[in-house]
Write an enzyme that holds these catalytic residues in place. Structure first.
Site, PDB file in Angstrom:
ATOM      1  N   GLU A  48       7.531-104.369 -84.811  1.00  0.00           N
ATOM      2  CA  GLU A  48       7.376-105.798 -84.533  1.00  0.00           C
ATOM      3  C   GLU A  48       7.454-106.612 -85.811  1.00  0.00           C
ATOM      4  OE1 GLU A  48       4.063-106.802 -81.990  1.00  0.00           O
ATOM      5  OE2 GLU A  48       4.367-108.961 -82.280  1.00  0.00           O
ATOM      6  N   GLU A  76      -1.712 -99.069 -82.161  1.00  0.00           N
ATOM      7  CA  GLU A  76      -1.189 -99.803 -83.311  1.00  0.00           C
ATOM      8  C   GLU A  76      -1.620 -99.174 -84.638  1.00  0.00           C
ATOM      9  OE1 GLU A  76      -2.212-103.953 -83.078  1.00  0.00           O
ATOM     10  OE2 GLU A  76      -1.393-104.164 -81.046  1.00  0.00           O
TER      11      GLU A  76
HETATM   12  O1  KIV Z   1       0.851-106.365 -76.352  1.00  0.00           O
HETATM   13  C1  KIV Z   1       2.073-106.470 -76.273  1.00  0.00           C
HETATM   14  O2  KIV Z   1       2.621-107.112 -75.371  1.00  0.00           O
HETATM   15  C2  KIV Z   1       2.876-105.814 -77.293  1.00  0.00           C
HETATM   16  C3  KIV Z   1       4.314-106.166 -77.384  1.00  0.00           C
HETATM   17  C4  KIV Z   1       4.515-107.556 -77.831  1.00  0.00           C
HETATM   18  C5  KIV Z   1       5.082-105.190 -78.204  1.00  0.00           C
HETATM   19  O3  KIV Z   1       2.374-105.025 -78.028  1.00  0.00           O
END
Ligand code: KIV
Length: 286
Positions: free
Chosen positions: A201, A134
């Site tokens: 997201e 991320e």
């Molecule tokens: O952790 C997760 O499931 C995610 C998705 C919602 C993209 O990062």
């Protein structure tokens, strides 16, 4: 006789279900080129991995959302690398043909390139084919180092749940001009660094469309409108298992479905046809 999918170079390896081609990075890129939408769902265990794979889901994401969904934590922050490797192994053993992505959890790459490489190796050895991390800016050199070492990377921008406290909650990102510019710049850097996939997201649909159009890889939206190259949802959200209020971008695919398999097949069909997400119901504006 010729077969379209050559056998694995060193023999062995799982054989995909009848009529299903193994999903590779090459195939995902070809889907993008052909305008075929990519359908992704989260999976945390072998049984759901097998079911999703058999229902035609292209990519399985062992998301650190398992910290909230499976473990009942209020955020993804407590999830450890060992737990991610365990669930990645479970999913890998159930999966036969889908592309398998595993999240690098909080604290497993923030220390820099060396830590990110070691953590990614652990997830790849557990069965992942791609790791996801991320954030933008500081992550670009880490992405480049992983890609250089033969580890495919999915980046993740917009609402990045590991930064929930810095972001002030689970809220839409990139709504004002400066924030949108920042997201565009981060996406450009991550694309240049070699991130073959990018999750967007909870960002306005027009911004996600704009980033997707210029991105050299495959963009996957969640609460980012219809004009990304694919979609992802948390499995338990779209099956309406998750307790409490769901985000607006989630559709309950169990509604009108006779089984979980039916719901998952509807999801794949609706993502591929563009019927999900519905911009009016699930999209956000700036
Ligand atoms: O952790 C997760 O499931 C995610 C998705 C919602 C993209 O990062």
């Amino acid at each position: 006789m010729t077969t379209e999918t050559p056998p694995p170079a060193y023999g062995g390896g799982p054989v995909p279900a009848a009529g299903r081609k193994t999903v590779t990075l090459h195939r995902l890129r070809a889907m993008r080129e052909a305008g075929e939408k990519v359908a992704m769902l989260t999976a945390y265990d072998a049984a759901s991995a097998r079911l999703l794979d058999d229902c035609g889901v292209d990519c399985l994401l062992v998301g650190d959302s398992l910290g909230m969904v499976m473990q009942g934590h209020p955020s993804t922050l407590p999830v450890t690398l060992e737990q991610m490797a365990y669930h990645t192994g479970c999913v890998a053993r159930g999966n036969r043909g889908a592309w398998l992505i595993a999240d690098l959890p909080f604290g497993s790459y923030q220390g820099g390139v060396e830590q990110a490489v070691a953590s990614s190796v652990a997830l790849m050895q557990a069965g992942a084919q791609m790791v996801k991390l991320e954030g933008g800016g500081w992550t670009a050199p880490i992405v480049a180092a992983l890609v250089e070492r033969g580890i495919p990377v999915c980046a993740h921008l917009g609402l990045t749940p590991q930064s929930v406290h810095a972001l002030g909650g689970y809220r839409i990102q990139g709504r004002d001009a400066a924030a949108a510019q920042n997201l565009r710049a981060h996406a450009r850097e991550l694309g240049r660094a070699g991130a073959a996939m990018l999750v967007l997201e909870l960002v306005p649909s027009d911004l996600a469309a704009d980033i997707s159009a210029g991105y050299p890889g495959i963009t996957i939206g969640i609460g980012a409108g219809q004009r990304t190259h694919g979609q992802v949802l948390v499995l338990h959200d779209m099956l309406d298992i998750t307790a409490g209020t769901k985000p607006r971008f989630v559709r309950n695919f169990m509604q009108g479905a006779a089984s979980i398999g039916d719901a998952v097949r509807s999801y794949v069909r609706d993502v591929k046809s563009g019927a999900f997400p519905d911009e009016a119901l699930h999209g956000y504006s700036a």
